[in-house]
Scaffold this motif. Structure first.
Motif, PDB file in Angstrom:
ATOM      1  N   ALA A 326       0.853  -1.188   0.000  1.00  8.99           N
ATOM      2  CA  ALA A 326       0.000   0.000   0.000  1.00  8.99           C
ATOM      3  C   ALA A 326       0.884   1.231   0.000  1.00  8.99           C
ATOM      4  O   ALA A 326       1.794   1.353   0.821  1.00  8.99           O
ATOM      5  N   GLU A 327       0.628   2.121  -0.929  1.00  8.21           N
ATOM      6  CA  GLU A 327       1.359   3.384  -0.974  1.00  8.21           C
ATOM      7  C   GLU A 327       0.394   4.492  -1.375  1.00  8.21           C
ATOM      8  O   GLU A 327      -0.435   4.293  -2.261  1.00  8.21           O
ATOM      9  N   PRO A 328       0.501   5.650  -0.753  1.00  7.90           N
ATOM     10  CA  PRO A 328      -0.374   6.758  -1.151  1.00  7.90           C
ATOM     11  C   PRO A 328      -0.004   7.267  -2.536  1.00  7.90           C
ATOM     12  O   PRO A 328       1.149   7.178  -2.962  1.00  7.90           O
ATOM     13  N   PHE A 329      -1.001   7.774  -3.242  1.00  9.51           N
ATOM     14  CA  PHE A 329      -0.753   8.395  -4.533  1.00  9.51           C
ATOM     15  C   PHE A 329      -0.105   9.771  -4.337  1.00  9.51           C
ATOM     16  O   PHE A 329       0.009  10.284  -3.223  1.00  9.51           O
ATOM     17  N   ASP A 330       0.286  10.364  -5.455  1.00 11.96           N
ATOM     18  CA  ASP A 330       0.971  11.655  -5.457  1.00 11.96           C
ATOM     19  C   ASP A 330       0.042  12.773  -4.997  1.00 11.96           C
ATOM     20  O   ASP A 330      -1.083  12.915  -5.496  1.00 11.96           O
ATOM     21  N   ASP A 331       0.503  13.576  -4.055  1.00  9.86           N
ATOM     22  CA  ASP A 331      -0.325  14.658  -3.511  1.00  9.86           C
ATOM     23  C   ASP A 331      -0.781  15.630  -4.602  1.00  9.86           C
ATOM     24  O   ASP A 331      -1.936  16.067  -4.610  1.00  9.86           O
ATOM     25  N   GLY A 332       0.132  15.988  -5.499  1.00  6.28           N
ATOM     26  CA  GLY A 332      -0.233  16.925  -6.550  1.00  6.28           C
ATOM     27  C   GLY A 332      -1.301  16.375  -7.467  1.00  6.28           C
ATOM     28  O   GLY A 332      -2.224  17.099  -7.874  1.00  6.28           O
ATOM     29  N   CYS A 333      -1.214  15.086  -7.793  1.00  8.88           N
ATOM     30  CA  CYS A 333      -2.224  14.470  -8.659  1.00  8.88           C
ATOM     31  C   CYS A 333      -3.565  14.360  -7.943  1.00  8.88           C
ATOM     32  O   CYS A 333      -4.632  14.573  -8.541  1.00  8.88           O
ATOM     33  N   ILE A 334      -3.517  14.019  -6.656  1.00  7.12           N
ATOM     34  CA  ILE A 334      -4.758  13.957  -5.871  1.00  7.12           C
ATOM     35  C   ILE A 334      -5.438  15.323  -5.861  1.00  7.12           C
ATOM     36  O   ILE A 334      -6.656  15.442  -6.061  1.00  7.12           O
ATOM     37  N   GLU A 335      -4.661  16.370  -5.617  1.00  2.64           N
ATOM     38  CA  GLU A 335      -5.224  17.723  -5.577  1.00  2.64           C
ATOM     39  C   GLU A 335      -5.774  18.138  -6.933  1.00  2.64           C
ATOM     40  O   GLU A 335      -6.809  18.832  -7.012  1.00  2.64           O
ATOM     41  N   THR A 336      -5.126  17.701  -8.017  1.00  2.00           N
ATOM     42  CA  THR A 336      -5.629  18.026  -9.351  1.00  2.00           C
ATOM     43  C   THR A 336      -6.990  17.375  -9.588  1.00  2.00           C
ATOM     44  O   THR A 336      -7.906  18.000 -10.157  1.00  2.00           O
ATOM     45  N   VAL A 337      -7.151  16.135  -9.165  1.00  2.00           N
ATOM     46  CA  VAL A 337      -8.455  15.463  -9.295  1.00  2.00           C
ATOM     47  C   VAL A 337      -9.502  16.178  -8.458  1.00  2.00           C
ATOM     48  O   VAL A 337     -10.639  16.401  -8.902  1.00  2.00           O
ATOM     49  N   GLU A 338      -9.132  16.574  -7.252  1.00  2.00           N
ATOM     50  CA  GLU A 338     -10.073  17.259  -6.368  1.00  2.00           C
ATOM     51  C   GLU A 338     -10.504  18.594  -6.980  1.00  2.00           C
ATOM     52  O   GLU A 338     -11.704  18.944  -6.964  1.00  2.00           O
ATOM     53  N   GLN A 339      -9.574  19.340  -7.533  1.00  2.00           N
ATOM     54  CA  GLN A 339      -9.903  20.610  -8.181  1.00  2.00           C
ATOM     55  C   GLN A 339     -10.804  20.398  -9.391  1.00  2.00           C
ATOM     56  O   GLN A 339     -11.737  21.173  -9.636  1.00  2.00           O
ATOM     57  N   ALA A 340     -10.548  19.329 -10.152  1.00  7.05           N
ATOM     58  CA  ALA A 340     -11.378  19.029 -11.315  1.00  7.05           C
ATOM     59  C   ALA A 340     -12.789  18.637 -10.898  1.00  7.05           C
ATOM     60  O   ALA A 340     -13.771  19.025 -11.541  1.00  7.05           O
ATOM     61  N   ALA A 341     -12.904  17.881  -9.807  1.00  5.36           N
ATOM     62  CA  ALA A 341     -14.228  17.509  -9.303  1.00  5.36           C
ATOM     63  C   ALA A 341     -15.007  18.754  -8.894  1.00  5.36           C
ATOM     64  O   ALA A 341     -16.223  18.871  -9.161  1.00  5.36           O
ATOM     65  N   ASN A 342     -14.331  19.689  -8.267  1.00  2.57           N
ATOM     66  CA  ASN A 342     -14.973  20.962  -7.924  1.00  2.57           C
ATOM     67  C   ASN A 342     -15.400  21.725  -9.169  1.00  2.57           C
ATOM     68  O   ASN A 342     -16.487  22.307  -9.225  1.00  2.57           O
ATOM     69  N   ALA A 343     -14.542  21.709 -10.184  1.00  6.67           N
ATOM     70  CA  ALA A 343     -14.808  22.472 -11.407  1.00  6.67           C
ATOM     71  C   ALA A 343     -16.053  21.984 -12.132  1.00  6.67           C
ATOM     72  O   ALA A 343     -16.754  22.778 -12.757  1.00  6.67           O
ATOM     73  N   VAL A 344     -16.326  20.661 -12.061  1.00 11.31           N
ATOM     74  CA  VAL A 344     -17.507  20.133 -12.759  1.00 11.31           C
ATOM     75  C   VAL A 344     -18.715  20.041 -11.840  1.00 11.31           C
ATOM     76  O   VAL A 344     -19.764  19.539 -12.232  1.00 11.31           O
ATOM     77  N   GLY A 345     -18.570  20.523 -10.619  1.00 11.82           N
ATOM     78  CA  GLY A 345     -19.695  20.532  -9.679  1.00 11.82           C
ATOM     79  C   GLY A 345     -20.056  19.171  -9.133  1.00 11.82           C
ATOM     80  O   GLY A 345     -21.215  18.924  -8.781  1.00 11.82           O
ATOM     81  N   ALA A 346     -19.063  18.286  -9.018  1.00 13.93           N
ATOM     82  CA  ALA A 346     -19.329  16.932  -8.540  1.00 13.93           C
ATOM     83  C   ALA A 346     -19.408  16.888  -7.019  1.00 13.93           C
ATOM     84  O   ALA A 346     -18.670  17.591  -6.324  1.00 13.93           O
ATOM     85  N   GLU A 347     -20.321  16.077  -6.515  1.00 17.68           N
ATOM     86  CA  GLU A 347     -20.334  15.738  -5.092  1.00 17.68           C
ATOM     87  C   GLU A 347     -19.272  14.665  -4.909  1.00 17.68           C
ATOM     88  O   GLU A 347     -19.435  13.535  -5.365  1.00 17.68           O
ATOM     89  N   TYR A 348     -18.166  14.996  -4.244  1.00 18.30           N
ATOM     90  CA  TYR A 348     -17.054  14.066  -4.197  1.00 18.30           C
ATOM     91  C   TYR A 348     -16.599  13.810  -2.770  1.00 18.30           C
ATOM     92  O   TYR A 348     -16.965  14.515  -1.833  1.00 18.30           O
ATOM     93  N   MET A 349     -15.774  12.798  -2.634  1.00 15.01           N
ATOM     94  CA  MET A 349     -15.133  12.509  -1.353  1.00 15.01           C
ATOM     95  C   MET A 349     -13.775  11.874  -1.626  1.00 15.01           C
ATOM     96  O   MET A 349     -13.556  11.257  -2.674  1.00 15.01           O
ATOM     97  N   ARG A 350     -12.857  12.060  -0.698  1.00  9.64           N
ATOM     98  CA  ARG A 350     -11.585  11.356  -0.785  1.00  9.64           C
ATOM     99  C   ARG A 350     -11.800   9.914  -0.332  1.00  9.64           C
ATOM    100  O   ARG A 350     -12.591   9.640   0.567  1.00  9.64           O
ATOM    101  N   ILE A 351     -11.044   8.996  -0.969  1.00  6.85           N
ATOM    102  CA  ILE A 351     -11.333   7.581  -0.767  1.00  6.85           C
ATOM    103  C   ILE A 351     -10.052   6.779  -0.973  1.00  6.85           C
ATOM    104  O   ILE A 351      -9.144   7.197  -1.701  1.00  6.85           O
ATOM    105  N   VAL A 352      -9.969   5.641  -0.317  1.00  6.86           N
ATOM    106  CA  VAL A 352      -8.892   4.673  -0.539  1.00  6.86           C
ATOM    107  C   VAL A 352      -9.505   3.443  -1.194  1.00  6.86           C
ATOM    108  O   VAL A 352     -10.576   2.986  -0.805  1.00  6.86           O
TER     109      VAL A 352
END
Length: 414
Positions: A326-352
Motif C-alpha cells: 500500500a502506498e499513497p498516490f501523489d499529492d499533486g495528482c490527488i489535488e488536481t483530481v479534487e480541483q477538477a471535481a470541484n470544477a464540474v460541480g461533482a459531489e465528491y469525497m476522498r477515498i482509498v
C-alpha cells in the motif's frame, strides 16, 4: 472549450464495445487473450486510429494511442485502464477508464485544442489475472515489477502460456515494455465498493490503494471410499481446507479495522460425491491499507495451514504469488483530481481503494492518482455490476479537466 465530453458518442461506443463477449445477463466474458479479448483489442485499435492517435503495441500487448503535443519532447500524460474482464464479469470494470480516456481525446479533437504535452491512452494487458496469474501483469512488466520472461511463462489451467497466447492473437508487439519517462498517470474506474454509493457521492478522489498478498496453497491427502472408510483413518484434504477458510475469517476479525481476507478459488479432486477428497488447491487473498497488517495476517495464515495439515495428517503446499504494498498516490495528482471535481460541480469525497489497479504499479514510476465513480450497491466483478450513466459522464468530465491541467504544464512545472 466545451466543459463536458460527448454523452452520445461515449455511450454509443460503450454499448457497441460491450457487445463483444456479451453474456445473457448483461455482463461480459473477455478474459485475457481469449477470442473475445482479441476482438475487443482489434476494435480499440480501430477506434484509436480513427481518432488520429499513433498506435503502438509493446511486448506485453499493452496498447498505446498517442496524441501529439505542441512540444513532443515533453513527457506525456498517460490515461487509461484495461479491457480484459473477469469470467462472466461486469461491463464497466476497466472499460470505463479506457473508453473514457479515448472520449477525452475525441473531445480535444472536436475543439481543435492542442496541449503542450503529448497525451497517451493505454489499455493494459491482463489486469484481472483470472486466466493468467498474477494480475496487473502488463503494467507490472511496464513498471519493472516483473521480468518479461516471467510474464511470458505464466500459464492458464490448460497449460497455455501467456507468451504463446499473446503471439497467437497477434498482439505480441515490437515496442519494449519497460519503464519510461511519464509526466503523470490517471485512471478512471468504477469504485467496486459501496462507499460512494452509500454516501451519495458521484466522484471519488482516490488517495491510495490497499496493499495485498495473494497465495496459492494445497492440501494432499488420500482418496478413499466415502462409505467403508472409518473417520479416524481419513486424510481429508477438504476438511483441512475448511479449517483454513474459518481461520481467514477469524484473522480478518482481529487483524485490523480495514483488513479483509478471502478464499476465492477452490479446486477439489476427485470431486465425487462418494470419494474422500484427495487434493484441494485453493487461494488466499489478504488486503489492508496498512502493510504491517497484511504481513501479520500472512504469517498467521501460514501457521494455520501448517496446523490444519498436521490435524488432518495431510501434506501441504504453499506459495506467495503476488504482493503489492500500500502506498499513497501523489499529492499533486490527488489535488488536481479534487480541483477538477470541484470544477464540474461533482459531489465528491476522498477515498482509498480496496481493489488493486494498474495505477498501483504506475505509482512506482510516475506521479499517479485515480478517479472513481460509484458502483451501485458496491457490486463488481459480476454480471450485476452497474454504474449510473450520468456518473460515468461525470467521471469522464473530471478526467477531461485533469488532462487539460496536467497536459498544459511546461517542463518547469512538476
Amino acid at each position: 472549450m466545451s466543459q463536458t465530453v460527448s454523452n452520445e458518442r461515449f455511450r454509443k461506443r460503450f454499448t457497441t464495445f460491450n457487445e463483444i463477449g456479451a453474456t445473457d445477463r448483461d455482463g461480459v466474458n473477455r478474459p485475457s487473450l481469449s477470442g473475445a479479448n482479441q476482438e475487443a483489442r482489434d476494435t480499440l485499435v480501430e477506434w484509436f486510429e480513427k481518432a488520429t492517435l499513433d498506435v503502438t503495441i509493446d511486448e506485453m500487448g499493452n496498447i498505446f494511442g498517442r496524441r501529439a503535443g505542441a512540444d513532443n519532447a515533453l513527457d506525456p500524460v498517460l490515461i487509461g485502464s484495461h479491457i480484459d474482464s473477469q469470467y462472466n464479469g461486469g461491463r464497466y470494470d476497466g472499460v470505463v477508464g479506457v473508453l473514457g480516456a479515448l472520449e477525452v481525446v475525441e473531445t480535444l479533437n472536436d475543439e481543435d485544442i492542442q496541449t503542450e504535452r503529448p497525451i497517451e491512452v493505454v489499455a493494459w494487458s491482463n489486469e484481472e489475472g483470472v486466466r493468467f496469474q498474477p494480475d496487473m501483469l502488463g503494467s507490472g512488466v511496464f513498471a519493472g515489477e516483473f521480468d518479461l520472461e516471467y510474464a511470458y511463462a505464466r500459464t492458464d489451467k490448460e497449460g497455455k502460456t501467456f507468451g504463446e497466447e499473446l503471439e497467437r492473437i497477434g498482439y505480441k508487439g515490437d515496442e519494449s515494455c519497460e519503464p519510461r519517462d511519464l509526466h503523470c498517470y490517471f485512471e478512471l474506474h468504477v469504485e467496486q465498493g459501496p462507499q460512494l454509493s452509500e454516501r451519495g457521492r458521484s466522484v471519488g478522489v482516490v488517495e491510495g490503494v490497499y496493499g495485498f498478498v495473494w497465495m496459492n496453497a494445497a492440501f494432499i491427502g488420500s482418496a478413499d471410499h466415502a462409505g467403508p472408510t472409518p473417520m479416524h483413518l481419513r486424510h481429508d484434504a477438504l476438511v483441512a481446507t475448511s479449517d483454513v477458510i474459518e481461520s481467514v475469517r477469524r484473522i480478518t476479525g482481529t487483524g485490523g479495522d480495514d483488513l479483509v481476507g478471502t478464499v476465492g478459488s477452490i479446486d477439489v479432486h476427485p470431486n465425487s460425491i462418494n470419494v474422500i477428497p484427495e487434493r484441494v488447491d485453493f487461494t488466499v487473498d489478504f488486503r489492508s491499507y496498512d502493510n504491517d497488517v497484511v504481513d501479520h495476517a500472512t504469517e498467521q495464515i501460514q501457521r494455520e495451514i501448517e496446523h490444519a495439515a498436521n490435524r488432518e495428517s495431510v501434506e501441504m503446499e504453499y506459495e506467495e504469488i503476488m504482493r503489492v504494498d500500500a502506498e499513497p498516490f501523489d499529492d499533486g495528482c490527488i489535488e488536481t483530481v479534487e480541483q477538477a471535481a470541484n470544477a464540474v460541480g461533482a459531489e465528491y469525497m476522498r477515498i482509498v481503494s480496496g481493489a488493486g489497479h494498474d495505477a498501483n504499479y504506475l505509482n512506482e514510476i510516475c506521479p499517479t492518482s485515480m478517479i472513481f465513480v460509484p458502483s451501485v450497491d458496491g457490486i463488481s466483478h459480476t454480471e450485476d455490476e452497474y454504474t449510473e450513466w450520468e456518473d460515468v459522464i461525470r467521471g469522464a468530465d473530471v478526467l477531461l479537466h485533469v488532462v487539460l491541467e496536467k497536459a498544459n504544464m511546461g517542463e518547469v512545472e512538476q
